[in-house]
Design a protein around this motif. Structure first.
Motif, PDB file in Angstrom:
ATOM      1  N   TRP A 548       4.384   0.846  -5.768  1.00  0.00           N
ATOM      2  CA  TRP A 548       3.185   1.169  -4.539  1.00  0.00           C
ATOM      3  C   TRP A 548       1.944   1.232  -5.491  1.00  0.00           C
ATOM      4  O   TRP A 548       1.307   2.324  -6.535  1.00  0.00           O
ATOM      5  CB  TRP A 548       3.087   1.633  -3.628  1.00  0.00           C
ATOM      6  N   SER A 549       0.836   0.378  -5.846  1.00  0.00           N
ATOM      7  CA  SER A 549      -0.400  -0.094  -6.274  1.00  0.00           C
ATOM      8  C   SER A 549      -1.395   1.267  -5.426  1.00  0.00           C
ATOM      9  O   SER A 549      -1.804   1.429  -4.014  1.00  0.00           O
ATOM     10  CB  SER A 549      -1.693  -0.494  -6.378  1.00  0.00           C
ATOM     11  N   ALA A 550      -1.119   2.291  -6.260  1.00  0.00           N
ATOM     12  CA  ALA A 550      -2.211   3.555  -5.500  1.00  0.00           C
ATOM     13  C   ALA A 550      -3.806   3.282  -4.782  1.00  0.00           C
ATOM     14  O   ALA A 550      -4.495   4.588  -4.426  1.00  0.00           O
ATOM     15  CB  ALA A 550      -2.292   4.768  -5.965  1.00  0.00           C
ATOM     16  N   VAL A 551      -4.340   2.467  -6.095  1.00  0.00           N
ATOM     17  CA  VAL A 551      -5.970   2.073  -5.215  1.00  0.00           C
ATOM     18  C   VAL A 551      -5.985   1.572  -3.805  1.00  0.00           C
ATOM     19  O   VAL A 551      -7.059   2.175  -3.883  1.00  0.00           O
ATOM     20  CB  VAL A 551      -6.491   1.306  -6.224  1.00  0.00           C
ATOM     21  N   LYS A 552      -4.704   1.661  -3.595  1.00  0.00           N
ATOM     22  CA  LYS A 552      -4.952   0.897  -1.657  1.00  0.00           C
ATOM     23  C   LYS A 552      -4.815   2.688  -1.166  1.00  0.00           C
ATOM     24  O   LYS A 552      -4.860   1.877   0.440  1.00  0.00           O
ATOM     25  CB  LYS A 552      -3.650   0.180  -1.867  1.00  0.00           C
ATOM     26  N   SER A 553      -5.207   3.494  -1.402  1.00  0.00           N
ATOM     27  CA  SER A 553      -4.984   4.720  -0.559  1.00  0.00           C
ATOM     28  C   SER A 553      -6.185   4.672  -0.499  1.00  0.00           C
ATOM     29  O   SER A 553      -7.019   5.500   0.977  1.00  0.00           O
ATOM     30  CB  SER A 553      -4.074   5.799  -1.325  1.00  0.00           C
ATOM     31  N   LEU A 575       0.334   2.902 -10.555  1.00  0.00           N
ATOM     32  CA  LEU A 575       1.601   2.128  -9.056  1.00  0.00           C
ATOM     33  C   LEU A 575       2.584   3.499  -8.969  1.00  0.00           C
ATOM     34  O   LEU A 575       2.948   3.332 -10.523  1.00  0.00           O
ATOM     35  CB  LEU A 575       1.728   0.920  -9.398  1.00  0.00           C
ATOM     36  N   VAL A 576       2.954   3.816  -8.687  1.00  0.00           N
ATOM     37  CA  VAL A 576       3.809   4.729  -8.474  1.00  0.00           C
ATOM     38  C   VAL A 576       5.322   4.669  -6.968  1.00  0.00           C
ATOM     39  O   VAL A 576       5.019   3.083  -6.657  1.00  0.00           O
ATOM     40  CB  VAL A 576       3.414   6.265  -7.316  1.00  0.00           C
ATOM     41  N   ILE A 580       7.124   8.987  -5.026  1.00  0.00           N
ATOM     42  CA  ILE A 580       5.481  10.090  -5.510  1.00  0.00           C
ATOM     43  C   ILE A 580       4.356   9.632  -3.581  1.00  0.00           C
ATOM     44  O   ILE A 580       3.713   9.731  -4.017  1.00  0.00           O
ATOM     45  CB  ILE A 580       5.405   8.749  -6.229  1.00  0.00           C
ATOM     46  N   ARG A 581       5.050   8.731  -3.472  1.00  0.00           N
ATOM     47  CA  ARG A 581       4.415   7.690  -2.787  1.00  0.00           C
ATOM     48  C   ARG A 581       4.276   8.708  -1.570  1.00  0.00           C
ATOM     49  O   ARG A 581       3.654   8.565  -0.978  1.00  0.00           O
ATOM     50  CB  ARG A 581       4.435   6.674  -2.462  1.00  0.00           C
ATOM     51  N   TRP A 582       5.524   8.790  -0.803  1.00  0.00           N
ATOM     52  CA  TRP A 582       5.822   9.436   0.396  1.00  0.00           C
ATOM     53  C   TRP A 582       6.171  10.646   0.171  1.00  0.00           C
ATOM     54  O   TRP A 582       6.271  11.845   1.587  1.00  0.00           O
ATOM     55  CB  TRP A 582       7.663   8.875   0.966  1.00  0.00           C
ATOM     56  N   ALA A 583       5.937  11.600  -0.921  1.00  0.00           N
ATOM     57  CA  ALA A 583       5.936  13.128  -0.571  1.00  0.00           C
ATOM     58  C   ALA A 583       5.115  13.180  -0.477  1.00  0.00           C
ATOM     59  O   ALA A 583       5.092  14.976   0.288  1.00  0.00           O
ATOM     60  CB  ALA A 583       6.393  13.392  -2.362  1.00  0.00           C
ATOM     61  N   GLY A 584       3.775  12.805  -0.009  1.00  0.00           N
ATOM     62  CA  GLY A 584       2.593  13.447   0.504  1.00  0.00           C
ATOM     63  C   GLY A 584       1.952  14.383  -0.526  1.00  0.00           C
ATOM     64  O   GLY A 584       2.322  14.379  -1.522  1.00  0.00           O
ATOM     65  N   GLY A 585       0.390  14.498  -0.354  1.00  0.00           N
ATOM     66  CA  GLY A 585      -0.006  14.949  -1.123  1.00  0.00           C
ATOM     67  C   GLY A 585      -1.146  14.322  -2.880  1.00  0.00           C
ATOM     68  O   GLY A 585      -1.378  14.701  -3.760  1.00  0.00           O
ATOM     69  N   PHE A 611      -0.577  14.583  -8.116  1.00  0.00           N
ATOM     70  CA  PHE A 611       0.197  14.080  -7.393  1.00  0.00           C
ATOM     71  C   PHE A 611       1.513  15.151  -7.895  1.00  0.00           C
ATOM     72  O   PHE A 611       1.290  15.993  -8.609  1.00  0.00           O
ATOM     73  CB  PHE A 611       1.164  13.041  -7.346  1.00  0.00           C
ATOM     74  N   ARG A 612       2.045  15.569  -6.741  1.00  0.00           N
ATOM     75  CA  ARG A 612       2.583  17.001  -6.213  1.00  0.00           C
ATOM     76  C   ARG A 612       4.516  16.840  -7.285  1.00  0.00           C
ATOM     77  O   ARG A 612       5.324  16.232  -5.941  1.00  0.00           O
ATOM     78  CB  ARG A 612       3.066  18.128  -5.897  1.00  0.00           C
TER      79      ARG A 612
END
Length: 613
Positions: A548-553, A575-576, A580-585, A611-612
């Motif tokens: 998932w392309s994190a720039v869309k956050s 992209l992650v 990573i995407r759903w772990a939060g933070g 991210f964590r």
């Protein structure tokens, strides 16, 4: 109306030969008249479509006032404009006279011009660009001098339509050349209807910084897809941002302002409207507004916390040891990116740059950057990379560009597994319930034809706080060869996408191999993807939810890493995987330190993901 310049009333002849290599004569509908008819006017030559009805024909005694003279570059000549316009808004009253030598006319001269009408395609017919109507091989007679110039036509938010371009004629392969201009409906039609005429913009905001070729971009629609820093965001293929216009100077390059995005050309900027290979419609300014600063400053991201892993991508634009930009890149990494734990570098060149002598090693290039970072107060990074086969990865000839990893060994460890080289693919295996790479660092599927003459992805295993993170550094095929937004074909062809789609498929397949071995694996695929977050390339990378392309956050108005022709757009992505995407933070930042500034050291802004694991 005569002045001191009227001493030049005697006939002045300007002879020129137009190089066949630089002129393409396009066919146009046959014209009912001939050169023996009543004198042809400029608006007759321009006609109501993009191609002159006189293309390839001789015209005689075309009258006009000289509005601008270009005595430099490869396109020497001057513009004339008829001060007595017709009633048709589709027909331009201006035209360029190509002399191929420094003209001896002056602005304000009333002239008659005889010559051949030509449709010149900047970049050649294969570029897909529109053509510029010209009079070539001219004989010019000066009738009088010192005349008042025709009033400039205002280009403004009110005059430029919301729609960008008409759909091309399917019967003509998608070309708009034969369509009647509708300047009240389409922005490109409006600009074409003003081709060669003197136009003006007022208090125009800068949306593309001054480049090394002394040109910049403004918008006459400051409310059109704006971002908070003064730029105009390119958010979809259907939002081309109609208010953008390139500005060049008809005067001395030294007089051209050093503008950043968000600045304003205050007052009036005016001159003939030209069309060129690299910017399409361009206001060649004989009058430049004064530069007012918008206060745009280079951004700094926040530092990562002790539990956050910071991963960045940064295209350092053909960096080699001879460059003088190492300190500036180090400053960006240390003070603006806050020393990320892992940095994927794109466009690292070999140890002697563009010298083509078989050198492929880049340890001197990377070593000098590491030293500069330490001198700037950053960590002493370690690095990993794989040298390419000579001349196999594209880019500047002889440069052998590639990706490389920097990492802070005080925060992150690298898992080395020998055997990776330029032609050996790294694989994925399952060991005690977890995924691992067969070679680290290693290249992803380097023999795949998708990577022909292009950079092969670099994969590596990192460990942060006991957790393995797989990182894949990418630099996809460039957009070179795509037709421009102002092309005669609408919508324009994006032929370069074909290879990027194959590259995206290869990376997506590799990520799925990792996730098949370990469903919850932390995977980061990042780099210069050379395509937009809304593109099919991005969708293929994301296929099946693997990435998932994190720039869309980020909000849509903040999604950009690059500015091209006044459009702030995404080319660099991180992209992650789902873990990573759903772990939060997750925290993403596009750190604007280059693309918006005239003194940029790269044309890309770096991206940082925290991210964590």
């Amino acid at each position: 109306m005569a002045s001191k310049s009227s001493t030049r009333l005697a006939a002045l002849t300007v002879a020129a030969v137009c190089s066949a290599a630089s002129t393409v004569v396009l066919t146009a509908p046959a014209h009912a008249g001939s050169a023996a008819d009543a004198p042809v006017r400029v608006h007759d030559i321009q006609g109501s479509t993009r191609l002159s009805p006189y293309a390839g024909k001789q015209v005689a005694d075309v009258a006009g006032i000289v509005t601008g003279v270009r005595g430099y570059g490869s396109s020497k000549g001057f513009w004339i404009q008829d001060p007595r316009p017709d009633a048709d808004p589709a027909t331009s009253e201006g035209v360029f006279v190509f002399t191929n030598a420094v003209p001896t006319v002056a602005a304000g001269d009333a002239v008659t011009v005889s010559g051949t009408v030509s449709e010149y395609v900047p970049g050649g017919a294969s570029s897909g660009n529109q053509s510029l109507t010209e009079i070539t091989r001219p004989t010019v007679t000066v009738v009088s001098g010192g005349n008042a110039l025709p009033a400039a036509t205002a280009v403004s938010a009110r005059s430029v339509p919301r729609a960008y371009a008409p759909e091309g004629d399917a019967a003509a392969g998608g070309s708009v050349n034969g369509l009647r201009l509708r300047p009240d409906r389409y922005a490109l039609d409006l600009y074409e209807s003003l081709e060669g005429m003197t136009v003006e913009v007022a208090d125009a905001r800068v949306v593309g910084a001054t480049d090394p070729y002394t040109e910049l971009w403004v918008t006459v629609k400051p409310w059109e897809n704006p971002n908070r820093r003064g730029g105009t965001v390119y958010g979809s293929y259907d939002a081309q941002n109609t208010g953008r216009l390139q500005i060049q100077s008809l005067g001395k390059p030294a007089d051209f302002p050093d503008a950043n995005v968000g600045d304003t050309l205050a007052g009036t900027t005016a001159g003939p409207l030209d069309y060129n290979q690299f910017g399409g419609y361009t206001l060649v300014a004989s009058e430049l507004g004064s530069l007012e600063s918008g206060g745009t400053r280079r951004e700094s991201t926040r530092p990562q916390s002790g539990r956050e892993l910071a991963v960045a991508t940064y295209n350092v634009e053909n960096l080699d040891p001879s460059d003088d930009t190492f300190a500036a890149h180090a400053d960006a990494i240390v003070h603006h990116l806050k020393s990320p734990d892992i940095v994927s570098l794109e466009e690292i060149q070999d140890n002697n740059g563009a010298t083509d002598d078989g050198t492929v090693a880049a340890d001197a290039t990377i070593g000098r950057l590491i030293d500069a970072i330490a001198a700037a107060g950053g960590p002493r990074y370690a690095w990993r990379g794989i040298d390419p086969v000579d001349k196999a990865d594209g880019g500047e000839p002889g440069g052998n560009i590639r990706q490389a990893f920097l990492f802070n060994p005080e925060r992150v460890s690298f898992t080395d597994r020998a055997g990776g080289d330029a032609t050996t693919a790294t694989g994925v295996r399952r060991v005690r319930g977890e995924a691992e790479l067969t070679h680290s660092p290693g290249r992803v599927d380097p023999a795949n034809p998708a990577w022909e003459n292009s950079r092969k992805p670099l994969a590596g295993e990192f460990v942060f706080r006991g957790r393995t993170v797989f990182v894949i550094a990418n630099h996809f095929n460039s957009k070179g060869g795509d037709q421009g937004l102002t092309a005669q074909y609408q919508p324009p062809s994006r032929s370069s996408e074909t290879q990027r789609h194959l590259q995206a498929k290869a990376v997506n397949t590799f990520v799925k191999d990792i996730l098949s071995a370990q469903r919850n694996a932390d995977v980061v695929a990042l780099g210069d993807i050379n395509d937009f977050e809304f593109s099919r390339t991005a969708r293929i990378l994301e296929d099946g939810g693997a990435l998932w392309s994190a720039v869309k956050s980020l909000p849509r108005s903040e999604r950009y890493s690059y500015v091209y022709q006044g459009n702030s757009q995404v080319l660099d992505q991180i992209l992650v995987s789902p873990s990573i995407r759903w772990a939060g933070g997750l925290s993403y930042d596009s750190v604007h330190v280059n693309a918006e500034f005239h003194d940029q050291v790269s044309d890309h802004d770096p991206q940082v993901l925290r991210f964590r694991p």
